[in-house]
Scaffold this motif. Structure first.
Motif, PDB file in Angstrom:
ATOM      1  N   ASN A   1       0.847  -1.189   0.000  1.00 43.54           N
ATOM      2  CA  ASN A   1       0.000   0.000   0.000  1.00 43.54           C
ATOM      3  C   ASN A   1       0.887   1.246   0.000  1.00 43.54           C
ATOM      4  OD1 ASN A   1      -2.516   1.163  -0.127  1.00 43.54           O
ATOM      5  ND2 ASN A   1      -3.015   0.876   2.036  1.00 43.54           N
ATOM      6  N   GLY A   2       0.650   2.142  -0.963  1.00 42.84           N
ATOM      7  CA  GLY A   2       1.455   3.358  -1.061  1.00 42.84           C
ATOM      8  C   GLY A   2       2.705   3.233  -1.911  1.00 42.84           C
ATOM      9  N   ARG A   3       2.945   2.062  -2.505  1.00 43.61           N
ATOM     10  CA  ARG A   3       4.225   1.876  -3.225  1.00 43.61           C
ATOM     11  C   ARG A   3       4.353   2.794  -4.438  1.00 43.61           C
ATOM     12  NH1 ARG A   3       2.226  -3.311  -5.072  1.00 43.61           N
ATOM     13  NH2 ARG A   3       3.534  -4.474  -3.639  1.00 43.61           N
ATOM     14  N   ALA A   4       3.222   3.243  -5.026  1.00 39.42           N
ATOM     15  CA  ALA A   4       3.310   4.127  -6.191  1.00 39.42           C
ATOM     16  C   ALA A   4       3.896   5.487  -5.830  1.00 39.42           C
ATOM     17  CB  ALA A   4       1.937   4.303  -6.830  1.00 39.42           C
ATOM     18  N   LEU A   5       3.919   5.815  -4.528  1.00 35.68           N
ATOM     19  CA  LEU A   5       4.441   7.103  -4.078  1.00 35.68           C
ATOM     20  C   LEU A   5       5.918   7.032  -3.702  1.00 35.68           C
ATOM     21  CD1 LEU A   5       1.369   8.034  -1.849  1.00 35.68           C
ATOM     22  CD2 LEU A   5       1.839   8.776  -4.186  1.00 35.68           C
ATOM     23  N   LEU A   6       6.492   5.829  -3.743  1.00 33.39           N
ATOM     24  CA  LEU A   6       7.899   5.676  -3.370  1.00 33.39           C
ATOM     25  C   LEU A   6       8.803   6.114  -4.521  1.00 33.39           C
ATOM     26  CD1 LEU A   6       7.799   2.138  -1.692  1.00 33.39           C
ATOM     27  CD2 LEU A   6       7.831   4.359  -0.531  1.00 33.39           C
ATOM     28  N   GLU A   7       9.988   6.590  -4.175  1.00 31.42           N
ATOM     29  CA  GLU A   7      11.007   6.899  -5.182  1.00 31.42           C
ATOM     30  C   GLU A   7      12.307   6.215  -4.781  1.00 31.42           C
ATOM     31  OE1 GLU A   7      11.517  10.979  -6.243  1.00 31.42           O
ATOM     32  OE2 GLU A   7       9.373  11.409  -6.167  1.00 31.42           O
ATOM     33  N   PRO A   8      12.869   5.342  -5.620  1.00 31.16           N
ATOM     34  CA  PRO A   8      12.296   4.867  -6.885  1.00 31.16           C
ATOM     35  C   PRO A   8      11.079   3.972  -6.626  1.00 31.16           C
ATOM     36  CG  PRO A   8      14.248   3.600  -6.349  1.00 31.16           C
ATOM     37  CD  PRO A   8      14.183   4.715  -5.338  1.00 31.16           C
ATOM     38  N   ARG A   9      10.198   3.883  -7.599  1.00 27.85           N
ATOM     39  CA  ARG A   9       8.951   3.140  -7.433  1.00 27.85           C
ATOM     40  C   ARG A   9       9.165   1.664  -7.751  1.00 27.85           C
ATOM     41  NH1 ARG A   9       6.504   5.143 -11.311  1.00 27.85           N
ATOM     42  NH2 ARG A   9       6.117   3.371 -12.668  1.00 27.85           N
ATOM     43  N   PRO A  10       8.850   0.767  -6.804  1.00 32.46           N
ATOM     44  CA  PRO A  10       8.929  -0.663  -7.130  1.00 32.46           C
ATOM     45  C   PRO A  10       7.904  -0.995  -8.214  1.00 32.46           C
ATOM     46  CG  PRO A  10       8.656  -0.304  -4.751  1.00 32.46           C
ATOM     47  CD  PRO A  10       8.392   0.999  -5.426  1.00 32.46           C
ATOM     48  N   VAL A  11       8.284  -1.838  -9.161  1.00 30.53           N
ATOM     49  CA  VAL A  11       7.381  -2.193 -10.250  1.00 30.53           C
ATOM     50  C   VAL A  11       6.480  -3.332  -9.797  1.00 30.53           C
ATOM     51  CG1 VAL A  11       7.196  -3.084 -12.603  1.00 30.53           C
ATOM     52  CG2 VAL A  11       8.943  -1.397 -12.032  1.00 30.53           C
ATOM     53  N   SER A  12       5.252  -2.983  -9.486  1.00 24.98           N
ATOM     54  CA  SER A  12       4.217  -3.948  -9.112  1.00 24.98           C
ATOM     55  C   SER A  12       2.891  -3.206  -9.171  1.00 24.98           C
ATOM     56  CB  SER A  12       4.488  -4.528  -7.718  1.00 24.98           C
ATOM     57  OG  SER A  12       3.575  -5.569  -7.431  1.00 24.98           O
ATOM     58  N   GLN A  13       1.821  -3.791  -8.615  1.00 26.73           N
ATOM     59  CA  GLN A  13       0.539  -3.089  -8.581  1.00 26.73           C
ATOM     60  C   GLN A  13       0.754  -1.675  -8.022  1.00 26.73           C
ATOM     61  OE1 GLN A  13      -2.665  -3.739  -9.462  1.00 26.73           O
ATOM     62  NE2 GLN A  13      -3.377  -1.842  -8.562  1.00 26.73           N
ATOM     63  N   PRO A  14       0.447  -0.621  -8.803  1.00 28.43           N
ATOM     64  CA  PRO A  14       0.798   0.743  -8.374  1.00 28.43           C
ATOM     65  C   PRO A  14      -0.239   1.341  -7.413  1.00 28.43           C
ATOM     66  CG  PRO A  14      -0.117   0.784 -10.588  1.00 28.43           C
ATOM     67  CD  PRO A  14      -0.042  -0.665 -10.202  1.00 28.43           C
ATOM     68  N   TRP A  15      -0.200   0.916  -6.161  1.00 24.28           N
ATOM     69  CA  TRP A  15      -1.144   1.420  -5.164  1.00 24.28           C
ATOM     70  C   TRP A  15      -0.801   2.843  -4.740  1.00 24.28           C
ATOM     71  CZ3 TRP A  15      -5.060  -1.562  -5.230  1.00 24.28           C
ATOM     72  CH2 TRP A  15      -4.983  -2.958  -5.127  1.00 24.28           C
ATOM     73  N   LEU A  16      -1.828   3.631  -4.497  1.00 23.63           N
ATOM     74  CA  LEU A  16      -1.657   4.898  -3.775  1.00 23.63           C
ATOM     75  C   LEU A  16      -1.907   4.599  -2.302  1.00 23.63           C
ATOM     76  CD1 LEU A  16      -3.335   7.204  -6.422  1.00 23.63           C
ATOM     77  CD2 LEU A  16      -0.895   7.008  -5.893  1.00 23.63           C
ATOM     78  N   ASN A  17      -3.177   4.684  -1.839  1.00 20.68           N
ATOM     79  CA  ASN A  17      -3.420   4.366  -0.434  1.00 20.68           C
ATOM     80  C   ASN A  17      -4.712   3.576  -0.241  1.00 20.68           C
ATOM     81  OD1 ASN A  17      -5.254   6.330  -1.051  1.00 20.68           O
ATOM     82  ND2 ASN A  17      -4.472   7.863   0.378  1.00 20.68           N
ATOM     83  N   GLU A  18      -5.146   2.869  -1.299  1.00 17.30           N
ATOM     84  CA  GLU A  18      -6.473   2.258  -1.289  1.00 17.30           C
ATOM     85  C   GLU A  18      -6.468   0.740  -1.136  1.00 17.30           C
ATOM     86  OE1 GLU A  18      -5.417   4.066  -4.673  1.00 17.30           O
ATOM     87  OE2 GLU A  18      -4.268   2.280  -4.222  1.00 17.30           O
ATOM     88  N   ALA A  19      -5.310   0.149  -0.827  1.00 21.79           N
ATOM     89  CA  ALA A  19      -5.212  -1.316  -0.773  1.00 21.79           C
ATOM     90  C   ALA A  19      -5.584  -1.834   0.610  1.00 21.79           C
ATOM     91  CB  ALA A  19      -3.808  -1.767  -1.159  1.00 21.79           C
ATOM     92  N   ILE A  20      -6.892  -1.756   0.927  1.00 27.15           N
ATOM     93  CA  ILE A  20      -7.358  -2.158   2.252  1.00 27.15           C
ATOM     94  C   ILE A  20      -8.826  -2.553   2.155  1.00 27.15           C
ATOM     95  CG2 ILE A  20      -8.090   0.168   2.983  1.00 27.15           C
ATOM     96  CD1 ILE A  20      -6.693  -0.544   5.724  1.00 27.15           C
ATOM     97  N   GLY A  21      -9.277  -3.369   3.079  1.00 31.69           N
ATOM     98  CA  GLY A  21     -10.684  -3.764   3.131  1.00 31.69           C
ATOM     99  C   GLY A  21     -10.927  -4.598   4.377  1.00 31.69           C
TER     100      GLY A  21
END
Length: 220
Positions: free
Chosen positions: A89-109
């Protein structure tokens, strides 16, 4: 820079097209409706025939078990509300960005999962004295990191023996949807999503820590 500046890769776009996050306004629901719960599927969703499916508990065990869905549904059942979150969760905001599902902050339920406890099954099979981890193998297969594999994660033995760990066949009062692991998945309260293996097919006991892709590379 922003995600747009860096350019999403084809692999990320493929993942983003097949997965989805929780719309944050859906946090208003104590129990997330199944269609709004976040989803991360690494490989193809396997087609599983519930009539022929079996859970195998084997390898270095005192008694190998092969259990049908009907047999597992006959065992003592428990329902538990559990919040799952992706470790990425949040990996799309990391620098450098890991290449995987580009989550912002919505990977929860949060869902209400119903199933049977894992611990009694492990004890029935007989946990060998030298066991350090329990290996969970899903029926989904694919290529990740250049490596063809089934989705596998291990749990330390003391975690696998917690009473809260479930083998679940229902989500929010209905059979698991295909994308959520039909017919059977693991629910490990307190652990990130990758440990909650979907489409569970096999459980084994390990004498040494698991060094497979999802433990050593995918989610370290």
């Amino acid at each position: 820079g922003t995600v747009a500046d860096e350019g999403l890769t084809p692999d990320e776009l493929r993942l983003a097209a097949r997965n989805h996050g929780l719309p944050l306004e859906a946090l208003r629901y104590d129990i997330t409706p199944a269609g709004l719960h976040y989803l991360l599927t690494h490989y193809d969703i396997p087609a599983v025939d519930p009539a022929s499916w079996r859970l195998e508990i084997g390898g270095r065990v005192e008694r190998s078990l092969s259990l049908s869905l009907a047999e597992l549904r006959e065992r003592p059942a428990v329902t538990r509300a559990v919040t799952l979150e992706c470790a990425g969760n949040g990996r799309a905001l990391l620098e450098p960005r890991p290449v995987s599902q580009p989550w912002l902050n919505e990977a929860i339920g949060t869902a209400r999962w119903r199933g049977t406890a894992l611990r009694p099954l492990l004890e029935e099979a007989g946990v060998p004295d030298a066991t350090v981890e329990v290996l969970l193998t899903g029926l989904d297969r694919g290529v990740e990191g250049g490596e063809e594999q089934a989705f596998q994660r291990s749990l330390p033995l003391d975690e696998a023996l917690r009473d809260e760990v479930l083998l679940a066949y229902e989500m929010n009062g209905a059979p698991l949807l295909p994308q959520h692991g039909f017919p059977f998945r693991v629910i490990v309260p307190g652990w990130y999503g990758m440990t909650n293996v979907k489409w569970l097919g096999r459980i084994e006991f390990l004498e040494t820590p698991f060094a497979g892709y999802q433990n050593s590379q995918g989610y370290r």
